[in-house]
Design a protein around this motif. Structure first.
Motif, PDB file in Angstrom:
ATOM      1  N   TYR A   1       2.938 -19.625   2.860  1.00  0.00           N
ATOM      2  CA  TYR A   1       1.967 -18.291   2.881  1.00  0.00           C
ATOM      3  C   TYR A   1       2.570 -17.569   1.329  1.00  0.00           C
ATOM      4  CZ  TYR A   1       0.895 -18.628   7.562  1.00  0.00           C
ATOM      5  OH  TYR A   1       0.691 -19.143   8.864  1.00  0.00           O
TER       6      TYR A   1
ATOM      7  N   LYS B   1      -0.914 -17.290  17.145  1.00  0.00           N
ATOM      8  CA  LYS B   1      -2.352 -17.190  16.519  1.00  0.00           C
ATOM      9  C   LYS B   1      -2.341 -17.944  15.102  1.00  0.00           C
ATOM     10  CE  LYS B   1      -4.848 -13.500  14.523  1.00  0.00           C
ATOM     11  NZ  LYS B   1      -4.981 -14.058  13.312  1.00  0.00           N
ATOM     12  N   LEU B   2      -1.009 -17.882  14.525  1.00  0.00           N
ATOM     13  CA  LEU B   2      -1.132 -18.505  12.908  1.00  0.00           C
ATOM     14  C   LEU B   2      -1.350 -20.119  13.169  1.00  0.00           C
ATOM     15  CD1 LEU B   2       1.683 -16.449  11.360  1.00  0.00           C
ATOM     16  CD2 LEU B   2      -0.754 -16.306  11.015  1.00  0.00           C
TER      17      LEU B   2
ATOM     18  N   LYS C   1      -7.416 -25.028  11.831  1.00  0.00           N
ATOM     19  CA  LYS C   1      -8.841 -24.795  11.389  1.00  0.00           C
ATOM     20  C   LYS C   1      -8.923 -25.082   9.947  1.00  0.00           C
ATOM     21  CE  LYS C   1      -9.991 -21.433  15.200  1.00  0.00           C
ATOM     22  NZ  LYS C   1     -10.089 -20.171  15.394  1.00  0.00           N
ATOM     23  N   GLU C   2      -7.940 -25.171   9.458  1.00  0.00           N
ATOM     24  CA  GLU C   2      -7.805 -25.495   7.742  1.00  0.00           C
ATOM     25  C   GLU C   2      -8.148 -26.843   7.402  1.00  0.00           C
ATOM     26  OE1 GLU C   2      -7.719 -23.043   5.061  1.00  0.00           O
ATOM     27  OE2 GLU C   2      -7.950 -21.416   6.861  1.00  0.00           O
TER      28      GLU C   2
ATOM     29  N   GLU D   1      -3.033 -21.547  15.461  1.00  0.00           N
ATOM     30  CA  GLU D   1      -4.609 -21.835  15.763  1.00  0.00           C
ATOM     31  C   GLU D   1      -5.251 -21.431  14.450  1.00  0.00           C
ATOM     32  OE1 GLU D   1      -4.391 -19.697  20.360  1.00  0.00           O
ATOM     33  OE2 GLU D   1      -5.092 -18.527  18.763  1.00  0.00           O
ATOM     34  N   ASP D   2      -4.994 -20.513  13.742  1.00  0.00           N
ATOM     35  CA  ASP D   2      -5.574 -20.303  12.093  1.00  0.00           C
ATOM     36  C   ASP D   2      -5.466 -21.626  11.352  1.00  0.00           C
ATOM     37  OD1 ASP D   2      -6.290 -17.993  13.049  1.00  0.00           O
ATOM     38  OD2 ASP D   2      -4.980 -16.838  11.947  1.00  0.00           O
TER      39      ASP D   2
END
Length: 414
Positions: free
Chosen positions: A19, A117-118, A124-125, A120-121
């Motif tokens: 991050y 949630k992170l 998708k990368e 899941e995000d």
């Protein structure tokens, strides 16, 4: 943009690097080992919003005392007058209250839901295929006592807005028809998920190295210099490292690093064991927790990973085969057709979970050193909480509003 050094290359350190690098900072990750065998690789791979009850909870002391006299038990504290255990133990005892459990539930829930949630995000990368599977976790029980405890947990979880359901044995069977069961029932933690830790860590490392993050393997921090309430220089042997900001994410080795700064970080290592077995029939598709045995079983990469135990003791390289036998022998009691063999010594993984005495991680700036941030003490939830911790660390260093209230995780708490 700042030069930032992260001490520790586990899931928390790499997530922080991920991050922070996305925000344009120059990042160096320093790790005492080669990174490929830390806790983040060998754990059960579970993402657990369901785990809103900290390790420090009523009844844990009495249960722990009973387990100390069983060489195969899932929890053990090795008596010692050194290594910070007496102080840690007193704090653990002080925090093992209903009040502490009640106050911890919302902070732990919020941190876990953010992390999920992170995950899941992240899945998708491009390049981040780490087998994220969102079919929950089943907590199986064989006794009425465990059934009552799990039902109470499920009720509280629903009150917190988490998705859980109490299932009969037949309902459990319907979810995994190929799996023979010998249980009273289970709670389905439908809010939970799981990943393949090896792929997750490899994906993070690949991304970071492709994006100019320096990964310094086999560099153990040996000395730290400070001046005017700031860290000025970090040493790994004869090598000097300088940065604007420093992050401590060294897991169970964090107290030793903190001691170089005259800081007392209350963490004890909790050793856990795991091993893998082939499962060509793919009978298990949903991870399982064996409530009474405190064993975790996760299908991953075409195999099954069995894991468990919590040995609170100094860091050591000994493998307690009786603890491993305890894991092996517990499995057929719940799943008669799953009969893992006792693994050879070379096939047993072990790692050290950095356990705080109140069961909550330390995340935040130290109040004595203005360029030093702590991110450690996640216990058995290091992988589960890694992405959330990494994002929060980046927000702290950038002076941004954090996604969750950080008060409960302050490294300066007593």
């Amino acid at each position: 943009m700042a030069d930032i050094i992260i001490i520790g290359g586990g899931i928390v350190g790499l997530s922080s690097a991920y991050y922070l690098s996305k925000q344009g900072h120059k990042i160096t990750v320093i790790d005492k080992g080669d990174i490929i065998d830390n806790c983040s690789f060998g754990n059960a791979g579970m993402i657990v919003p369901s785990h809103f009850v900290p390790l420090a909870a009523p009844g844990m002391i009495q249960q722990g005392i009973r387990w100390m006299f069983d060489s195969k038990s899932p929890f053990y504290v090795k008596p010692s007058l050194g290594g910070g255990l007496p102080s840690w133990g007193l704090k653990f005892l002080r925090n093992s209250t209903k009040k502490h459990v009640a106050e911890s539930a919302v902070p732990l829930r919020d941190l876990s839901l953010l992390s999920k949630k992170l995950f899941e995000d992240l899945s998708k990368e491009p390049g981040f295929d780490f087998e994220l599977t969102e079919n929950g976790i089943l907590a199986f029980y064989k006794t009425e006592k465990a059934a009552e405890e799990e039902a109470h947990l499920a009720k509280r979880a629903v009150e917190l807005g988490l998705d859980m359901a109490v299932l009969s044995a037949d309902e459990c069977k319907a979810l995994q028809p190929k799996l023979n069961l010998s249980v009273l029932g289970a709670v389905h933690y439908r809010c939970d998920a799981h990943v393949y830790p090896v792929k997750l860590m490899q994906a993070l490392l690949n991304y970071l190295e492709k994006n100019n993050v320096v990964i310094a393997r086999n560099h153990e921090v040996t000395r730290i210099e400070t001046r005017s309430n700031k860290i000025t220089t970090l040493f790994t042997g004869d090598v000097e490292w300088k940065a604007d900001e420093y992050i401590l994410a060294a897991g169970s080795w964090s107290p030793a690093v903190a001691k170089m700064l005259n800081l007392n970080l209350s963490i004890m290592p909790g050793k856990g064991y795991s091993f893998m077995e082939d499962e060509p029939e793919q009978r298990m598709t949903i991870p399982g927790l064996l409530c009474e045995a405190r064993v975790a079983i996760t299908p991953m990469n075409g195999q099954i990973r069995y894991g468990g135990t919590m040995e609170i003791a100094k860091i050591n390289s000994q493998v307690n085969m009786n603890r491993v036998k305890g894991i092996v022998e517990s499995v057929p009691n719940y799943f008669p057709d799953l009969k893992p063999a006792l693994p050879e010594l070379k096939d047993i993984w072990y790692g050290f979970r950095p356990s705080s005495p109140d069961g909550l991680p330390y995340i935040g700036r130290d109040h004595k050193l203005t360029n030093f941030t702590v991110a450690t003490g996640h216990g058995m939830m290091g992988l589960s909480l890694g992405p959330a911790t990494g994002l929060l660390v980046s927000q702290i260093l950038n002076g941004q509003q954090t996604e969750v209230d950080m008060q409960a995780f302050s490294p300066n708490r007593s």
